[in-house]
Design a protein around this motif. Structure first.
Motif, PDB file in Angstrom:
ATOM      1  N   PRO A   1      89.747  93.081   4.621  1.00  0.00           N
ATOM      2  CA  PRO A   1      90.911  92.946   3.730  1.00  0.00           C
ATOM      3  C   PRO A   1      90.631  93.424   2.308  1.00  0.00           C
ATOM      4  N   VAL A   2      89.399  93.287   1.857  1.00  0.00           N
ATOM      5  CA  VAL A   2      89.082  93.757   0.495  1.00  0.00           C
ATOM      6  C   VAL A   2      89.252  95.282   0.433  1.00  0.00           C
ATOM      7  N   ALA A   3      88.725  95.974   1.430  1.00  0.00           N
ATOM      8  CA  ALA A   3      88.850  97.446   1.449  1.00  0.00           C
ATOM      9  C   ALA A   3      90.317  97.844   1.566  1.00  0.00           C
ATOM     10  N   GLU A   4      91.049  97.104   2.370  1.00  0.00           N
ATOM     11  CA  GLU A   4      92.474  97.417   2.530  1.00  0.00           C
ATOM     12  C   GLU A   4      93.202  97.244   1.197  1.00  0.00           C
ATOM     13  N   GLY A   5      92.870  96.146   0.528  1.00  0.00           N
ATOM     14  CA  GLY A   5      93.506  95.867  -0.759  1.00  0.00           C
ATOM     15  C   GLY A   5      93.171  96.905  -1.820  1.00  0.00           C
ATOM     16  N   ILE A   6      91.946  97.409  -1.747  1.00  0.00           N
ATOM     17  CA  ILE A   6      91.555  98.463  -2.702  1.00  0.00           C
ATOM     18  C   ILE A   6      92.277  99.759  -2.349  1.00  0.00           C
ATOM     19  N   GLY A   7      92.254 100.090  -1.060  1.00  0.00           N
ATOM     20  CA  GLY A   7      92.724 101.401  -0.603  1.00  0.00           C
ATOM     21  C   GLY A   7      94.219 101.598  -0.744  1.00  0.00           C
ATOM     22  N   LEU A   8      94.963 100.496  -0.826  1.00  0.00           N
ATOM     23  CA  LEU A   8      96.418 100.641  -0.983  1.00  0.00           C
ATOM     24  C   LEU A   8      96.793 101.192  -2.354  1.00  0.00           C
ATOM     25  N   ASP A   9      95.874 101.118  -3.277  1.00  0.00           N
ATOM     26  CA  ASP A   9      96.086 101.760  -4.575  1.00  0.00           C
ATOM     27  C   ASP A   9      96.006 103.268  -4.342  1.00  0.00           C
ATOM     28  N   ARG A  10      97.115 103.972  -4.584  1.00  0.00           N
ATOM     29  CA  ARG A  10      97.136 105.399  -4.239  1.00  0.00           C
ATOM     30  C   ARG A  10      96.117 106.209  -5.025  1.00  0.00           C
ATOM     31  N   ARG A  11      95.691 105.664  -6.162  1.00  0.00           N
ATOM     32  CA  ARG A  11      94.669 106.386  -6.920  1.00  0.00           C
ATOM     33  C   ARG A  11      93.315 106.321  -6.211  1.00  0.00           C
ATOM     34  N   ILE A  12      93.158 105.349  -5.321  1.00  0.00           N
ATOM     35  CA  ILE A  12      91.878 105.197  -4.605  1.00  0.00           C
ATOM     36  C   ILE A  12      91.998 105.743  -3.181  1.00  0.00           C
ATOM     37  N   GLY A  13      93.030 105.298  -2.454  1.00  0.00           N
ATOM     38  CA  GLY A  13      93.227 105.785  -1.076  1.00  0.00           C
ATOM     39  C   GLY A  13      92.425 104.973  -0.076  1.00  0.00           C
ATOM     40  N   PRO A  14      92.939 104.876   1.155  1.00  0.00           N
ATOM     41  CA  PRO A  14      92.325 103.975   2.139  1.00  0.00           C
ATOM     42  C   PRO A  14      91.123 104.540   2.888  1.00  0.00           C
ATOM     43  N   SER A  15      90.914 105.862   2.861  1.00  0.00           N
ATOM     44  CA  SER A  15      89.861 106.398   3.727  1.00  0.00           C
ATOM     45  C   SER A  15      88.483 106.327   3.069  1.00  0.00           C
TER      46      SER A  15
END
Ligand code: NAD
Ligand code: UGA
Length: 461
Positions: free
Chosen positions: A236-250
């Protein structure tokens, strides 16, 4: 358009096949005659999903052929792509010998007005160097050299090539810009963005992209370690970070450290280039060190947390550096297996595709045809590659066949609760521990392990 591809490895074969599928006439040459013989017989010397069928289709349509002769391959080409290896030297600098040899070969047969496009990953200034070499070899020849770095990943090479995030073309003259744009027109017409830039820009884009992606992995690996210490869950931490479009989920999946034929060598070459040019890449220098140490630390964790003893059997599931490839270059298994063996443990290993390649690097391993055979009577299972087969492993069968029931899942493939429900002790990366359900496995552990000497985990770094 008539295309010549020099180098029939992962990139050369994928690119040649896709260009043929896009309607171009492609001839592919490799210095390795045995490889060309295999290809002529319709056999793919590597494992890459979808590629073999596509290659056979392209050959049958007459759009793709393989050639042992440089003259035959290069002679009629409008564009010659160089897709040869660019490894790192032992001190981390780029080894351009394959590119230089290919440039010499091409200069002999290139037709006037043709373009040489460097698809290999090369440092800024390589196009200029290739131009010099070719001009020395054939002084009167009129030709252009361009940079056209490739961003495909092994395991999804065809999809990546045919649906790229961008096509980078580095050109210093109009002729190469227009010829390369023409080659890629079928993809740009379907919406693939094109970045047209200078040759050093294109060369640097490739290294900076790989370095940044590797940095993302190194970052999430350290975040996972922090999650483990704070009761958080890296998923969930990675998901929460990746939803920021400046970071991205991959590229936010924790693992045993990145491997493969590219990130390890490209980060080293990027750092060495920075060092040599007085623009040190401190972040990347640290990343390289931490990534190597991670593989060692995770091997030691198996020994320490698995409570293993001399002669204990460890089943290693996954030798490839990632799923869907047979490539083991810089795979975590190549670092971790010898550490386990050095500690007196017996290693049994399984991989759906990479066994033949791994055999060339690993000694004294018992190879098995299924993950269950590897786990039979084993004291610990260590998952190193995210193969679908392991994701869907039958936990009941696994638990029954193992001796001591400890699972180290270094790809976070399994559901911790499901694993615990089968009475397995489970260690993953950056996820809260779940106690095994059912009868205590610890009693079995000591009963089975009692006769063997406990192995000390090697000292920490
Ligand atoms: P590879 O080792 O699989 O293939 C290289 C091929 O080139 C080999 O078959 C080798 O025999 C051949 N070769 C070497 N010298 C030659 C010569 N003088 N003439 C003809 N053939 C020659 O390498 P790869 O993985 O395909 O990578 C090639 C380049 O592409 C590298 O620069 C790499 O960094 C870059 N790249 C690789 C990937 C990837 O996923 N593997 C993705 C993007 C870019
Ligand atoms: C990588 C890049 O992704 C490609 O864009 C690039 O073209 C290629 O290198 C190259 O230059 O050769 P590749 O090495 O095939 O492609 O594979 P990746 O999917 O990038 O994986 C590299 C390593 O990072 C693997 O060990 C993988 O398991 C690991 N990884 C990847 C993680 O640990 N976590 C992630 O979230 C993603």
């Amino acid at each position: 358009m008539q295309i010549a591809m020099i180098g029939a490895g992962y990139v050369g074969l994928t690119t040649a096949t896709c260009f043929a599928e896009m309607g171009h006439e492609v001839a592919c040459h490799d210095v390795d005659g045995e490889r060309i013989r295999q290809l002529e017989a319709g056999e793919l010397p590597i494992y890459e999903p979808r590629l073999e069928e596509a290659m056979r289709r392209a050959v049958a349509s007459g759009k793709l052929r393989f050639s042992r002769s440089g003259a035959d391959c290069v002679g009629g080409a409008d564009i010659v792509f160089l897709a040869v290896g660019t490894p790192a030297t032992p001190d981390g600098r780029i080894d351009l010998s394959q590119v230089e040899a290919a440039a010499r070969l091409v200069s002999r047969w290139l037709k006037p007005g043709a373009v040489v496009a460097i698809k290999s990953t090369v440092v800024a200034g390589t196009c200029r160097r290739v131009r010099e070499i070719m001009a020395e070899e054939r002084q009167s020849l009129d030709f252009s050299v361009a940079a056209n770095p490739e961003f495909l990943r092994e395991g999804s090479a065809m999809e990546d090539f045919l649906c790229p995030d961008r096509i980078v073309i580095g050109c210093d003259d109009r002729r190469s810009a227009s010829l390369l744009s023409e080659v890629y027109r079928p993809l740009t017409e379907r919406g693939a963005p094109k970045v047209l830039s200078s040759t050093p820009n294109a060369e640097l884009i490739k290294y900076a992209a790989n370095a940044f992606l590797a940095l993302k992995i190194g970052f999430i690996n350290e975040v996972a370690d922090l999650c483990a210490q704070t009761g958080a869950d890296v998923g969930p931490v990675a998901e929460g970070i990746g939803l920021d479009r400046r970071i991205g989920p991959s590229f936010l999946r924790p693992g045993p450290g990145y491997g493969g034929s590219c990130f390890p060598k490209d980060t080293c070459i990027f750092a060495a280039t920075g060092h040599g040019r007085g623009a040190r890449q401190f972040l990347i220098e640290t990343l390289i060190e931490r990534n190597e140490k991670r593989k060692v630390a995770l091997a030691r964790r198996v020994i320490a947390q698995g409570e293993l003893r001399e002669g204990s059997v460890v089943a290693v599931l996954g030798l490839a550096f990632k799923a869907n490839t047979d490539d083991v270059r810089e795979a975590a298994a190549l670092t971790m297996v010898p550490i386990l063996q050095k500690a007196g443990l017996r290693v049994r290993a399984h991989d759906p595709k990479a066994r033949a390649n791994a055999r060339q690097w690993l000694r004294d391993v018992e190879w098995t045809d299924t993950p269950y055979e590897a786990a039979h009577g084993a004291d610990a299972v260590v998952i190193l590659t995210e193969w679908e087969e392991y994701k869907n492993i039958d936990l009941g069968r696994l638990a029954c066949t193992m001796s001591q029931r400890v699972v180290f899942d270094y790809r976070n493939l399994l559901d911790p609760r499901a694993v615990a429900a089968h009475g397995l002790t489970y260690f993953s990366l950056g996820r809260p521990p779940v106690s095994p359900v059912g009868k205590s496995t610890r009693g079995r552990v000591s009963a089975l392990a009692g006769s063997r000497r406990r192995v000390a985990a090697p000292a920490r770094d």
